[in-house]
Write an enzyme that holds these catalytic residues in place. Sequence first.
Site, PDB file in Angstrom:
ATOM      1  N   HIS A  50       0.978  -1.390  -0.348  1.00 37.05           N
ATOM      2  CA  HIS A  50       0.167   0.662  -0.392  1.00 37.05           C
ATOM      3  C   HIS A  50       1.248   1.413  -0.182  1.00 37.05           C
ATOM      4  O   HIS A  50       0.636   2.436  -0.514  1.00 37.05           O
ATOM      5  CB  HIS A  50      -0.806   0.283   1.019  1.00 37.05           C
ATOM      6  CG  HIS A  50      -1.462   1.613   0.932  1.00 37.05           C
ATOM      7  ND1 HIS A  50      -1.200   2.338   2.348  1.00 37.05           N
ATOM      8  CD2 HIS A  50      -2.597   1.501   1.280  1.00 37.05           C
ATOM      9  CE1 HIS A  50      -2.339   3.101   2.492  1.00 37.05           C
ATOM     10  NE2 HIS A  50      -3.298   2.963   1.460  1.00 37.05           N
ATOM     11  N   GLU A  74       2.094   1.613  -3.446  1.00 43.14           N
ATOM     12  CA  GLU A  74       1.112   2.376  -3.736  1.00 43.14           C
ATOM     13  C   GLU A  74       0.896   4.581  -4.109  1.00 43.14           C
ATOM     14  O   GLU A  74       0.975   4.525  -5.375  1.00 43.14           O
ATOM     15  CB  GLU A  74      -0.229   1.790  -3.584  1.00 43.14           C
ATOM     16  CG  GLU A  74      -0.921   2.128  -4.202  1.00 43.14           C
ATOM     17  CD  GLU A  74      -2.861   1.851  -3.468  1.00 43.14           C
ATOM     18  OE1 GLU A  74      -3.017   3.419  -3.704  1.00 43.14           O
ATOM     19  OE2 GLU A  74      -2.503   0.818  -2.958  1.00 43.14           O
ATOM     20  N   HIS A  75       1.317   4.496  -3.217  1.00 47.51           N
ATOM     21  CA  HIS A  75       1.370   5.877  -3.034  1.00 47.51           C
ATOM     22  C   HIS A  75       3.080   6.773  -3.368  1.00 47.51           C
ATOM     23  O   HIS A  75       2.701   7.492  -4.357  1.00 47.51           O
ATOM     24  CB  HIS A  75       1.178   6.206  -1.647  1.00 47.51           C
ATOM     25  CG  HIS A  75      -0.102   6.982  -0.924  1.00 47.51           C
ATOM     26  ND1 HIS A  75      -1.038   7.108  -0.253  1.00 47.51           N
ATOM     27  CD2 HIS A  75      -0.609   5.090  -0.692  1.00 47.51           C
ATOM     28  CE1 HIS A  75      -1.998   6.461  -0.119  1.00 47.51           C
ATOM     29  NE2 HIS A  75      -2.070   5.192  -0.168  1.00 47.51           N
TER      30      HIS A  75
END
Length: 454
Positions: free
Chosen positions: A68, A71-72
């Site tokens: 996650h 992903e950023h």
Amino acid sequence: MLTQPTLPSRPRQLLLSNAADAGVSRSVLPGGIRVVTERVPGVRSASIGVWVGVGSRDEDPAVAGAAHFLEHLLFKATPTRSALEINQSLEAVGGELNAFTSKEHTCFYAHVIDEDLAMAIDVVSDVVLRGLCREADVDLERQVVLEELAMRDDDFEDLVGDALLEALFGSDAIGRPIIGTEDTVMSMGQEALHTFHVQRYTPEKMVIAVAGNIEHDEVVRLITAAFADSIDPDIEPAPVRAGERDLVTKPGTTVIHRKSEQTHLAIGAQAFGRHDLRHRWPLAVLNTVIGGGLSSRLFQEIRETRGLAYSVYSGVDTFSDTGTFSVYAGCQPEHVAEVAGLIRDVLSDVALNGITESECSRAKGSLRGGLVLGLEDSSSRMNRIGRSELNYGKHHSVSSVLERIADVTPEQVAEVARIVLSRPFALAVVGPYKKKSQVPAELRALAGQGFLPG
């Protein structure tokens, strides 16, 4: 401007002409890259998704939340684009660019007018393959992820959902929150994230799904150009994530104290993995009858008849080797005991007696309508074929799925109900309770047992 590159040695492009959907085509490119497309007549849009078979359950505990976080981070810069230029590329043509992370995969996607597909493929592939993990960006985005964690903690419905998976699966990776924890997010550095990226985000683990007003051969050409520098022709596609694992857990109870006006409760038991096709649609029908809509038993009993909750529903999550069936309700603390009793009564009755013919018929109609109506745009179609390729390595036509749903019988649903509802349930509670003993006994009684009387 994209040009046709020289293909790597030993090109192994394979076009499968026997795809189950008439508009679906599939090619396997050198390096194991799978390209699957669906032509959608009558639209002027196109959606591109790069699906990576890496999710939160692939992380070591020390880097929980890395997928996650990454992903950023990948959107912050590539060797040729700044974060502003990445965003401007899509916004300048009215398009959408985003990503999401799940337990078992990550998807980077764009939705544009068909004539801008080449640009969208170039941008999305640039981000996924060449996104930079710069130290300054890591420190900056770390704060953004921490804000997202804080937002999750303030959304008690989301918080209790994460807590339920932890109560159900314990220390297993599938029980950890996708976003990670404050400790792991704070401790992850640039080197760990960069290593996670270069080792995990490799072409053979990727599926590129494109749907809309497109031509398969042109999409293959564009993908070949975008991925040319990353292809190793000797590598085969990664296998479909296996579903053969005996995951044994001891469901527990998790209580999170919050000064809230409501008690948020969730109970859940292990269900079936996505490769268990025998039970998939009977479970979907069961879920619809119990708590999947406004005419469901839980909604009618708890909200419509008694007005004890605004939000009450059931849900199903499916992973490669296991799954969950769960129930959520949010109510004022003084109503918790009654709500818990009603949940127990509904589940016990279904476990013992199954469902009626009319309930089965209505639930199948709801599922069939939802499936068809949910595929009215290119983004939905892209999601469907991308997930199918990554999760199964094959595709089923919409008509064949509708037939599977139509074939479900009340007897099959009763069998699934006896299996799932007899299993021990985990419990998660978010509300004004500082310790488990303060949670009403009626609610605590829902944990650690099934709902099949006798």
